[in-house]
Design a protein around this motif. Structure first.
Motif, PDB file in Angstrom:
ATOM      1  N   LEU A  97       0.637  -1.095   0.016  1.00 26.69           N
ATOM      2  CA  LEU A  97      -0.270  -0.076  -0.219  1.00 26.69           C
ATOM      3  C   LEU A  97       0.434   1.018  -0.139  1.00 26.69           C
ATOM      4  N   ALA A  98       1.863   0.997   0.839  1.00 24.74           N
ATOM      5  CA  ALA A  98       2.766   2.210   0.717  1.00 24.74           C
ATOM      6  C   ALA A  98       3.281   2.691  -0.729  1.00 24.74           C
ATOM      7  N   GLU A  99       3.387   2.211  -1.634  1.00 25.42           N
ATOM      8  CA  GLU A  99       4.308   2.697  -2.993  1.00 25.42           C
ATOM      9  C   GLU A  99       3.145   2.940  -3.887  1.00 25.42           C
ATOM     10  N   THR A 100       1.215   3.019  -3.362  1.00 29.08           N
ATOM     11  CA  THR A 100       0.439   3.619  -4.075  1.00 29.08           C
ATOM     12  C   THR A 100       0.412   5.228  -4.193  1.00 29.08           C
ATOM     13  N   PRO A 129      -7.311   8.024  -3.511  1.00 31.96           N
ATOM     14  CA  PRO A 129      -7.744   6.551  -3.629  1.00 31.96           C
ATOM     15  C   PRO A 129      -7.604   5.446  -3.400  1.00 31.96           C
ATOM     16  N   VAL A 130      -7.814   4.988  -2.275  1.00 30.69           N
ATOM     17  CA  VAL A 130      -7.332   3.330  -3.020  1.00 30.69           C
ATOM     18  C   VAL A 130      -8.588   2.471  -2.673  1.00 30.69           C
ATOM     19  N   TYR A 131      -9.951   3.001  -1.775  1.00 27.90           N
ATOM     20  CA  TYR A 131     -10.631   2.360  -2.014  1.00 27.90           C
ATOM     21  C   TYR A 131     -12.340   2.750  -2.049  1.00 27.90           C
ATOM     22  N   LYS A 132     -13.029   2.632  -2.542  1.00 25.48           N
ATOM     23  CA  LYS A 132     -14.863   3.249  -2.561  1.00 25.48           C
ATOM     24  C   LYS A 132     -16.086   2.324  -1.982  1.00 25.48           C
ATOM     25  N   THR A 148     -12.449  18.844  10.813  1.00 30.02           N
ATOM     26  CA  THR A 148     -13.154  17.949  11.307  1.00 30.02           C
ATOM     27  C   THR A 148     -13.640  17.279   9.714  1.00 30.02           C
ATOM     28  N   ALA A 149     -14.014  15.394  10.181  1.00 27.24           N
ATOM     29  CA  ALA A 149     -14.542  15.197   9.301  1.00 27.24           C
ATOM     30  C   ALA A 149     -15.886  14.671   9.943  1.00 27.24           C
ATOM     31  N   SER A 150     -16.900  14.354   9.290  1.00 28.48           N
ATOM     32  CA  SER A 150     -18.920  14.912   8.742  1.00 28.48           C
ATOM     33  C   SER A 150     -18.981  13.596   9.666  1.00 28.48           C
ATOM     34  N   VAL A 151     -17.547  11.792   9.305  1.00 31.26           N
ATOM     35  CA  VAL A 151     -17.972  10.393   9.605  1.00 31.26           C
ATOM     36  C   VAL A 151     -16.942  10.486  11.064  1.00 31.26           C
ATOM     37  N   PRO A 152     -16.320   9.304  10.982  1.00 34.10           N
ATOM     38  CA  PRO A 152     -15.599   8.273  12.142  1.00 34.10           C
ATOM     39  C   PRO A 152     -14.670   8.310  11.726  1.00 34.10           C
ATOM     40  N   ALA A 153     -13.430   8.544  11.590  1.00 31.27           N
ATOM     41  CA  ALA A 153     -12.272   7.872  10.487  1.00 31.27           C
ATOM     42  C   ALA A 153     -10.919   7.609  11.753  1.00 31.27           C
ATOM     43  N   ILE A 154     -10.650   6.951  10.778  1.00 29.06           N
ATOM     44  CA  ILE A 154      -9.258   5.606  11.197  1.00 29.06           C
ATOM     45  C   ILE A 154      -8.064   6.586  10.858  1.00 29.06           C
ATOM     46  N   ALA A 155      -6.689   6.779  11.441  1.00 25.53           N
ATOM     47  CA  ALA A 155      -5.663   7.243  10.629  1.00 25.53           C
ATOM     48  C   ALA A 155      -4.428   6.361  11.318  1.00 25.53           C
ATOM     49  N   GLN A 156      -3.776   5.690  10.103  1.00 27.13           N
ATOM     50  CA  GLN A 156      -2.558   4.932   9.883  1.00 27.13           C
ATOM     51  C   GLN A 156      -0.975   5.513   9.618  1.00 27.13           C
ATOM     52  N   ILE A 157      -0.056   5.508  10.632  1.00 25.48           N
ATOM     53  CA  ILE A 157       1.036   5.929   9.687  1.00 25.48           C
ATOM     54  C   ILE A 157       1.451   4.646   9.309  1.00 25.48           C
ATOM     55  N   VAL A 158       1.467   5.034   7.569  1.00 25.07           N
ATOM     56  CA  VAL A 158       2.521   4.090   7.175  1.00 25.07           C
ATOM     57  C   VAL A 158       4.109   4.469   7.157  1.00 25.07           C
ATOM     58  N   LYS A 210       3.817   8.957   4.855  1.00 24.90           N
ATOM     59  CA  LYS A 210       2.838   8.547   4.648  1.00 24.90           C
ATOM     60  C   LYS A 210       2.075   8.535   5.445  1.00 24.90           C
ATOM     61  N   LEU A 211       0.270   8.778   5.338  1.00 28.13           N
ATOM     62  CA  LEU A 211      -0.653   8.441   6.512  1.00 28.13           C
ATOM     63  C   LEU A 211      -1.967   8.175   6.093  1.00 28.13           C
TER      64      LEU A 211
END
Length: 107
Positions: A10-13, A25-28, A49-59, A97-98
């Motif tokens: 995924l990091a290479e995308t 974008p990688v998926y929808k 802010t985001a209008s929906v819950p979100a998860i952030a992951q440091i790659v 990369k996040l």
């Protein structure tokens, strides 16, 4: 028939730009949107802010992730879940990369 989305690395995308921030974008689907971001060192995504819950992951890399005025030092492997409407911002301490997952309720 089952469907799936597969990335060997995924990091290479996404490439980290020399300046600025880039995203891909990688998926929808109706329940999930996944976007990977590349930040040049020192770049900032100002408070929002985001209008929906979100998860952030440091790659890759290191950043300061501010969650409702509370600064968190994050590095590769770091993970955070945010409720909808939580103010947050990001400053890349190194090239970064996040991965961001926006979680939607089923319709």
């Amino acid at each position: 028939m089952f469907e799936y989305t597969y990335y060997e690395d995924l990091a290479e995308t996404v490439d980290i730009p020399k300046a600025g921030i880039t995203s891909r974008p990688v998926y929808k689907s109706d329940r999930l949107r996944a976007v990977i971001f590349g930040f040049a060192e020192g770049e900032e995504m100002s408070e929002h802010t985001a209008s929906v819950p979100a998860i952030a992951q440091i790659v890759e890399g290191e950043c300061i992730f501010t969650l409702d005025n509370e600064e968190k030092e994050m590095k590769a492997g770091g993970w955070v879940h945010m409720d909808a409407h939580l103010p947050h911002s990001i400053i890349a301490k190194t090239p970064l990369k996040l991965m961001l997952y926006l979680l939607r309720e089923p319709k």
